[in-house]
Design a protein around this motif. Sequence first.
Motif, PDB file in Angstrom:
ATOM      1  N   GLY A 124       0.847  -1.192   0.000  1.00 36.75           N
ATOM      2  CA  GLY A 124       0.000   0.000   0.000  1.00 36.75           C
ATOM      3  C   GLY A 124       0.876   1.232   0.000  1.00 36.75           C
ATOM      4  N   ALA A 125       0.242   2.385   0.130  1.00 35.88           N
ATOM      5  CA  ALA A 125       0.993   3.635   0.165  1.00 35.88           C
ATOM      6  C   ALA A 125       1.703   3.791   1.504  1.00 35.88           C
ATOM      7  CB  ALA A 125       0.052   4.814  -0.078  1.00 35.88           C
ATOM      8  N   ALA A 126       2.583   4.780   1.572  1.00 35.83           N
ATOM      9  CA  ALA A 126       3.259   5.165   2.828  1.00 35.83           C
ATOM     10  C   ALA A 126       4.172   4.075   3.359  1.00 35.83           C
ATOM     11  CB  ALA A 126       2.226   5.559   3.886  1.00 35.83           C
ATOM     12  N   ASP A 127       5.041   3.564   2.515  1.00 33.84           N
ATOM     13  CA  ASP A 127       6.077   2.661   3.016  1.00 33.84           C
ATOM     14  C   ASP A 127       7.331   3.488   3.269  1.00 33.84           C
ATOM     15  OD1 ASP A 127       6.473   3.143   0.289  1.00 33.84           O
ATOM     16  OD2 ASP A 127       7.674   1.328   0.041  1.00 33.84           O
ATOM     17  N   GLY A 128       8.414   2.852   3.646  1.00 29.55           N
ATOM     18  CA  GLY A 128       9.666   3.552   3.890  1.00 29.55           C
ATOM     19  C   GLY A 128       9.531   4.600   4.980  1.00 29.55           C
ATOM     20  N   ALA A 129      10.273   5.688   4.834  1.00 24.60           N
ATOM     21  CA  ALA A 129      10.267   6.736   5.858  1.00 24.60           C
ATOM     22  C   ALA A 129       8.907   7.402   5.993  1.00 24.60           C
ATOM     23  CB  ALA A 129      11.328   7.781   5.531  1.00 24.60           C
ATOM     24  N   SER A 130       8.071   7.324   4.951  1.00 23.26           N
ATOM     25  CA  SER A 130       6.739   7.920   5.017  1.00 23.26           C
ATOM     26  C   SER A 130       5.768   7.082   5.840  1.00 23.26           C
ATOM     27  CB  SER A 130       6.173   8.114   3.601  1.00 23.26           C
ATOM     28  OG  SER A 130       6.948   9.041   2.877  1.00 23.26           O
ATOM     29  N   GLY A 131       6.218   5.956   6.361  1.00 19.30           N
ATOM     30  CA  GLY A 131       5.362   5.109   7.177  1.00 19.30           C
ATOM     31  C   GLY A 131       5.480   5.358   8.670  1.00 19.30           C
ATOM     32  N   ASN A 132       6.301   6.333   9.078  1.00 19.23           N
ATOM     33  CA  ASN A 132       6.443   6.627  10.506  1.00 19.23           C
ATOM     34  C   ASN A 132       5.113   7.098  11.087  1.00 19.23           C
ATOM     35  OD1 ASN A 132       9.149   5.962  10.513  1.00 19.23           O
ATOM     36  ND2 ASN A 132       9.865   8.070  10.293  1.00 19.23           N
ATOM     37  N   LEU A 133       4.906   6.794  12.379  1.00 17.51           N
ATOM     38  CA  LEU A 133       3.648   7.156  13.026  1.00 17.51           C
ATOM     39  C   LEU A 133       3.504   8.667  13.193  1.00 17.51           C
ATOM     40  CD1 LEU A 133       3.305   4.454  15.829  1.00 17.51           C
ATOM     41  CD2 LEU A 133       2.211   4.524  13.579  1.00 17.51           C
ATOM     42  N   GLN A 134       4.590   9.333  13.535  1.00 19.90           N
ATOM     43  CA  GLN A 134       4.556  10.777  13.719  1.00 19.90           C
ATOM     44  C   GLN A 134       5.829  11.390  13.141  1.00 19.90           C
ATOM     45  OE1 GLN A 134       3.804  10.414  18.137  1.00 19.90           O
ATOM     46  NE2 GLN A 134       2.520  12.204  17.759  1.00 19.90           N
ATOM     47  N   GLY A 135       5.686  12.567  12.596  1.00 25.90           N
ATOM     48  CA  GLY A 135       6.843  13.304  12.113  1.00 25.90           C
ATOM     49  C   GLY A 135       6.704  14.764  12.471  1.00 25.90           C
ATOM     50  N   GLY A 136       7.789  15.365  12.923  1.00 26.15           N
ATOM     51  CA  GLY A 136       7.768  16.791  13.221  1.00 26.15           C
ATOM     52  C   GLY A 136       7.556  17.610  11.959  1.00 26.15           C
ATOM     53  N   PHE A 137       6.771  18.681  12.068  1.00 27.14           N
ATOM     54  CA  PHE A 137       6.421  19.526  10.935  1.00 27.14           C
ATOM     55  C   PHE A 137       6.893  20.940  11.234  1.00 27.14           C
ATOM     56  CE2 PHE A 137       3.100  22.284   8.895  1.00 27.14           C
ATOM     57  CZ  PHE A 137       3.432  22.013   7.584  1.00 27.14           C
ATOM     58  N   TYR A 138       8.069  21.305  10.718  1.00 21.46           N
ATOM     59  CA  TYR A 138       8.652  22.622  10.976  1.00 21.46           C
ATOM     60  C   TYR A 138       9.824  22.837  10.030  1.00 21.46           C
ATOM     61  CZ  TYR A 138      12.039  19.802  13.626  1.00 21.46           C
ATOM     62  OH  TYR A 138      12.969  18.856  13.989  1.00 21.46           O
ATOM     63  N   PRO A 139      10.208  24.082   9.765  1.00 21.29           N
ATOM     64  CA  PRO A 139      11.360  24.354   8.918  1.00 21.29           C
ATOM     65  C   PRO A 139      12.643  24.494   9.741  1.00 21.29           C
ATOM     66  CG  PRO A 139      10.211  26.393   9.351  1.00 21.29           C
ATOM     67  CD  PRO A 139       9.466  25.318  10.106  1.00 21.29           C
ATOM     68  N   GLN A 140      13.760  24.224   9.104  1.00 20.83           N
ATOM     69  CA  GLN A 140      15.067  24.469   9.719  1.00 20.83           C
ATOM     70  C   GLN A 140      15.517  25.867   9.299  1.00 20.83           C
ATOM     71  OE1 GLN A 140      16.632  22.674  11.844  1.00 20.83           O
ATOM     72  NE2 GLN A 140      15.770  20.617  11.714  1.00 20.83           N
ATOM     73  N   LEU A 141      15.559  26.778  10.252  1.00 19.51           N
ATOM     74  CA  LEU A 141      15.877  28.174   9.948  1.00 19.51           C
ATOM     75  C   LEU A 141      17.267  28.537  10.443  1.00 19.51           C
ATOM     76  CD1 LEU A 141      12.477  29.769  11.042  1.00 19.51           C
ATOM     77  CD2 LEU A 141      13.150  29.035   8.752  1.00 19.51           C
ATOM     78  N   HIS A 142      18.002  29.268   9.630  1.00 18.98           N
ATOM     79  CA  HIS A 142      19.309  29.768  10.018  1.00 18.98           C
ATOM     80  C   HIS A 142      19.172  31.175  10.608  1.00 18.98           C
ATOM     81  CE1 HIS A 142      21.142  26.982   6.701  1.00 18.98           C
ATOM     82  NE2 HIS A 142      20.680  26.323   7.739  1.00 18.98           N
ATOM     83  N   VAL A 143      20.161  31.556  11.382  1.00 13.06           N
ATOM     84  CA  VAL A 143      20.139  32.888  11.981  1.00 13.06           C
ATOM     85  C   VAL A 143      20.049  33.956  10.891  1.00 13.06           C
ATOM     86  CG1 VAL A 143      21.462  34.553  13.342  1.00 13.06           C
ATOM     87  CG2 VAL A 143      21.355  32.152  14.054  1.00 13.06           C
ATOM     88  N   ALA A 144      20.883  33.842   9.869  1.00 11.74           N
ATOM     89  CA  ALA A 144      20.806  34.704   8.693  1.00 11.74           C
ATOM     90  C   ALA A 144      20.200  33.888   7.564  1.00 11.74           C
ATOM     91  CB  ALA A 144      22.189  35.196   8.293  1.00 11.74           C
ATOM     92  N   PRO A 145      19.090  34.322   6.981  1.00 12.97           N
ATOM     93  CA  PRO A 145      18.438  33.528   5.932  1.00 12.97           C
ATOM     94  C   PRO A 145      19.398  33.162   4.810  1.00 12.97           C
ATOM     95  CG  PRO A 145      17.017  35.329   6.604  1.00 12.97           C
ATOM     96  CD  PRO A 145      18.334  35.561   7.281  1.00 12.97           C
ATOM     97  N   SER A 146      19.517  31.872   4.564  1.00 10.05           N
ATOM     98  CA  SER A 146      20.322  31.353   3.463  1.00 10.05           C
ATOM     99  C   SER A 146      19.365  30.820   2.403  1.00 10.05           C
ATOM    100  CB  SER A 146      21.222  30.213   3.963  1.00 10.05           C
ATOM    101  OG  SER A 146      20.417  29.154   4.474  1.00 10.05           O
ATOM    102  N   HIS A 147      19.924  30.424   1.260  1.00  8.27           N
ATOM    103  CA  HIS A 147      19.061  29.862   0.220  1.00  8.27           C
ATOM    104  C   HIS A 147      18.332  28.635   0.732  1.00  8.27           C
ATOM    105  CE1 HIS A 147      20.315  32.665  -2.795  1.00  8.27           C
ATOM    106  NE2 HIS A 147      21.569  32.274  -2.782  1.00  8.27           N
ATOM    107  N   SER A 148      19.047  27.762   1.440  1.00  8.41           N
ATOM    108  CA  SER A 148      18.417  26.524   1.900  1.00  8.41           C
ATOM    109  C   SER A 148      17.344  26.794   2.947  1.00  8.41           C
ATOM    110  CB  SER A 148      19.472  25.555   2.461  1.00  8.41           C
ATOM    111  OG  SER A 148      20.139  26.112   3.578  1.00  8.41           O
ATOM    112  N   SER A 149      17.584  27.737   3.864  1.00  5.70           N
ATOM    113  CA  SER A 149      16.560  28.000   4.878  1.00  5.70           C
ATOM    114  C   SER A 149      15.378  28.765   4.292  1.00  5.70           C
ATOM    115  CB  SER A 149      17.152  28.744   6.079  1.00  5.70           C
ATOM    116  OG  SER A 149      17.701  29.987   5.700  1.00  5.70           O
TER     117      SER A 149
END
Length: 587
Positions: A291-316
Amino acid sequence: MKITPASIAFNQQGTPVATEFDDVYFSNQDGLAESHFVFFQHNGLPQRWQSPSSLPFVIAETGFGTGLNFLQTWQQFVESGQQAQALHFISVEKFPLTRADLAQALASWPTLQGFAAQLIQQYPAAIAGCHRLEFEQGKVFLDLHFGDVDDIFSDMACPPDGLVDAFYLDGFAPSKNPQMWSDSLFSHMARLGKPGSTFATFTAAGFVRRGLQAAGYSVDKVPGFGTKREMLCGRLENKPLTQSDSCWQRYQAKPASKQVTIIGAGLAGANLAHALAKRGIEINLFSQAEGAADGASGNLQGGFYPQLHVAPSHSSLIQALAFTYAKRTYACLLNDGYAFDGEFCGVLQVGFNPEQQARIQSLAERASWPQDLVHWVDVDTCSELAGIAMPYPALFIREGGWLNPPSLIDALLQKASSLSPLTCHYQHRLQHVERLPQGWLLTFDNGVQHQCETLVFATGAESINLPLLNALPLRPVRGQVEHLPSQGQLSKLRSVVCHKGYLTPAWQGLHAMGSTYTKGDMARDVRGRRAITTSALCKPHWQIVTGSERYMATARRAHRSVVPHRITSQLWAPCLMLPLSSSNFKH
């Protein structure tokens, strides 16, 4: 760049005035009628929508302001009864209104209130970059860019035959805002405009007319709105020849296929299916699992938030924009009745040691990120938000929380299937991919073959096993998450707590704690000794909420795929890296 919100005052007529530019956002006489007369009527709308086309009609605007032009265009597009074509509205704003000022400004237009309420609900935080807002089940989409128009238009990708059908040249008067009305702007319009694209503007300034003519536009001077004697409108007669940058070659491809095949039914695959379905594209989705949601997408809970840098970078910046887009997407799912498990309960990034405290203090003091995205909280507020005693200050991401990926994926696929044909093929492990003159031939381990024109790999860590993707610098990373029984102080936790790892509030009697990060390890066993590593990783969480280091836990391992800069497809990034992979929401 840091985005500064507009400073607004309202005059005696109730019209918003930009104090920095000493200019009104729309006419005191009748802003709605002015918008219709100048931009709508003099760009030949709605007549131009009557010609059948499978491509979106693209409007680009300088100066989003209160959103009045967009709202009226959206309303008129819906009332035109257009079925086949979509509306793509691109707008740029250097000094965005706050949500409160936007709501007050739009309250003057009762005929637009249904549309305005939807805009206000989705209105983004003041983060530099492009915010995509979608309405009418994907038939109307607004790309709202926060930043300088010259920078944004110069970076905007464009096919050789142009992107934009009509320009709304708005913004404050040239005498008040001369920096915007430049030859550079007019050159960008010529590059971005399709042959025959039109423009309209309230101004009749001579240097604007001459600049547009020099860029290749024919310009007509016509009577203006109300007491304004003249305004300008015209069309692109001489489109300059431009050489396309190779990194944007995808925009030169033949018209998009109406059928797409996706390999992988995790978060990336499900988000992509949902996005394509909104565009009326038929989807075949293949997965090697039952079925759907195998692999890492099968975890019961996942944190939902961005990784922010002190000074905004391209990745953040990518993370912040993807996070806010994901929040809007998932909120729309809930509003449409597609429930999934999770909680937007906020995320506390806690300063567990002096180094982390200095970091979060620096991020707060620099104020590079808007307060409604992330802000500093003291010990007392941190404890109140967490629901338990916390001895440290923290950064609080109010719109974050935790999600249950399997139920989210199910909701995305259900919504997709309601919009366009979606066929899910489970227990199909891909064995061979053959390039054909007109597409791809896929062979699976059960002997099934499938031919398609357009193919997307959303295969996560399994991507390293696909010879076709060998040229990509993919790196598998093993992670293990532990599930802890809710008890004692831990049961009172009501926000996600983060350090180097994370700890979630309880769901179905369990908390999630994790995750380990082991590069290059594709082993599939659950390791007892990794529980010790996870405990060390999250030791500050555990000691704070229980005062103990002893616990009993079960664990689940999975793998994700990253590139050298550690960008990975996560809960916040629907369809971002396609080859890589308020209360309880059940109501």
